[in-house]
Design a protein around this motif. Sequence first.
Motif, PDB file in Angstrom:
ATOM      1  N   GLN A 284       0.838  -1.211   0.000  1.00  0.00           N
ATOM      2  CA  GLN A 284       0.000   0.000   0.000  1.00  0.00           C
ATOM      3  C   GLN A 284       0.862   1.247   0.000  1.00  0.00           C
ATOM      4  O   GLN A 284       0.642   2.188  -0.763  1.00  0.00           O
TER       5      GLN A 284
ATOM      6  N   SER B 185       2.579   1.808  -3.339  1.00  0.00           N
ATOM      7  CA  SER B 185       1.682   2.272  -4.402  1.00  0.00           C
ATOM      8  C   SER B 185       1.333   3.736  -4.190  1.00  0.00           C
ATOM      9  O   SER B 185       1.183   4.492  -5.131  1.00  0.00           O
ATOM     10  N   LYS B 186       1.273   4.155  -2.929  1.00  0.00           N
ATOM     11  CA  LYS B 186       0.978   5.569  -2.656  1.00  0.00           C
ATOM     12  C   LYS B 186       2.122   6.466  -3.109  1.00  0.00           C
ATOM     13  O   LYS B 186       1.904   7.484  -3.752  1.00  0.00           O
TER      14      LYS B 186
ATOM     15  N   HIS C  73       2.915   6.420  -7.101  1.00  0.00           N
ATOM     16  CA  HIS C  73       1.897   6.847  -8.075  1.00  0.00           C
ATOM     17  C   HIS C  73       1.535   8.314  -7.994  1.00  0.00           C
ATOM     18  O   HIS C  73       0.392   8.678  -8.190  1.00  0.00           O
ATOM     19  N   HIS C  74       2.478   9.171  -7.596  1.00  0.00           N
ATOM     20  CA  HIS C  74       2.235  10.602  -7.815  1.00  0.00           C
ATOM     21  C   HIS C  74       3.530  11.369  -7.948  1.00  0.00           C
ATOM     22  O   HIS C  74       4.588  10.769  -8.098  1.00  0.00           O
TER      23      HIS C  74
END
Lengths: 244, 236
Positions: A236, A239-240, A243-244
């Motif tokens: 988790q 991915s946080k 992905h920015h």
Amino acid sequence: MAMIEMKNLSKWYGSFQVLKDCSTRVDRGEVVVVCGPSGSGKSTLIKCVNALERFQQGEVIIDGISVGAPGTDLPRLRARVGMVFQHFELFPHLSIMENLTLGQIRVLGRGADEARDKGVKLLERVGLREQAEKFPGQLSGGQQQRVAIARALAMDPMCMLFDEPTSALDPEMINEVLDVMVELAQEGMTMMCVSHEMGFARKVANRVIFMDRGEIVEDALKEDFFGKPRSERAQQFLSKILHH
Amino acid sequence: MNFRWEWEVFLRDTGGGETYLHWMFSAWGWTLSVAACAWIIAILFGAVIGTLRTVPSLLLARLANAWVELFRNIPLLVQIFIWYHVIPSLYKPLQEVPSFILVVFALGFFTSARVAEQVRAGIQSLPDGQRYAGLAMGLTLPQTYRFVLLPMAFRIIVPPLTSESMNIIKNSSVAFAVSISELTLFALQAQEETSRGIEVYLAVTGLYMLTAFAVNRLMAFVEQRVRVPGTLGAAR
Ligand SMILES: Nc1ncnc2c1ncn2[C@@H]1O[C@H](COP(=O)(O)OP(=O)(O)O)[C@@H](O)[C@H]1O
Ligand SMILES: [Mg+2]
């Protein structure tokens, strides 16, 4: 051979347990990146390494010396462990050169000339030779952090600790600091870095540690960590931040 | 009623072979001496006590707190009398000590409690990271204070120290209570002897104001000199 070894480290602030039974090691020449959500205990963990924070249980051993043992000469041990902080922590009333020579003169007992020569070399290395007589407040964040790295290197450390060295920087200054760190890693410096710069981790880390709520949840080789982290919390988290 | 200035009063002989003007300037000298010596004691003790209030040792911090509470909460005049009357009667050798010295210590310790408070606040206003950075490079805790924390803390507290320095000049007037011939005692005695209270008090007031102004300018100069380049309000 282990440069830094942590065995079952636990620490409490009052009744709040910040570190829960943390064990890991950093071998000579290894680069280990520590990541995890804010408040998970990364800064506390890295400050325990050179006893800037006291811990109640467990053991930290640097180069064979137990950090928490009563007889340990902490200043002498810390002098051999470089540390770089999130907010640089240069000494604002001292010139850049004085920041680099203070520890050499007062801790290592070097002469002023020798310390200066070393300072000049290191400033050259981080590309700031021209700024020697300026003061920290007159430099950009990226420049200050590079000076902070040079200041730590001036003590000829056997290993380096970094606590989120780029997270207080404007985006355009992050790379100038990471470049210095990558170079350092490639030269074989033993490094323990709290950082969320996954590009940096991919490039030079041997291992990645993921922390959550005071626990070391994952301690894996870089390839395994980025390939397929075992724990759901690490997945988790990754991915946080990816992905920015 | 018609008031007539009579500034010539200062040229009169005091009866002791000197003029009142002469006496006044020597009294000014006593005022400055008491204040300056007390200031040195206040800064030295204030720095040490203020520092101790921020160290990790609970015992030292408690002792330092006790010092501050003791000297800050008893009125200065009462402290002077305790130094002058009470302590020497409990400890005989102190009777030999000149009252100038006793007053200097009384005023110095009183002010040190206030300076300690400023020093503590100055140190605590610095980011924790500064202490960590000093220790991390291998400085001992005393070295970290000496080379990292105190130089910045003192720069931060120059403005409150300016007002403490001006206070110490004003507070030195309590020395008259133990018969030190400083400005306030001069004013009391001279106006009695000459009946020219207005001239005497105006002149003394002028000297106090001049002194306070000079201290203020001096501290402003110091503030300018120690200003850290690259910080808010610095010259460069
Ligand atoms: N001096 C302190 N007293 C009490 N709690 C603290 C103290 N310092 C940190 N903490 C708490 O310990 C936890 C871990 O903090 P920290 O190590 O700074 O986390 P991270 O660096 O991963 O963001 C946080 O919940 C924080 O609030
Ligand atoms: Mg942190």
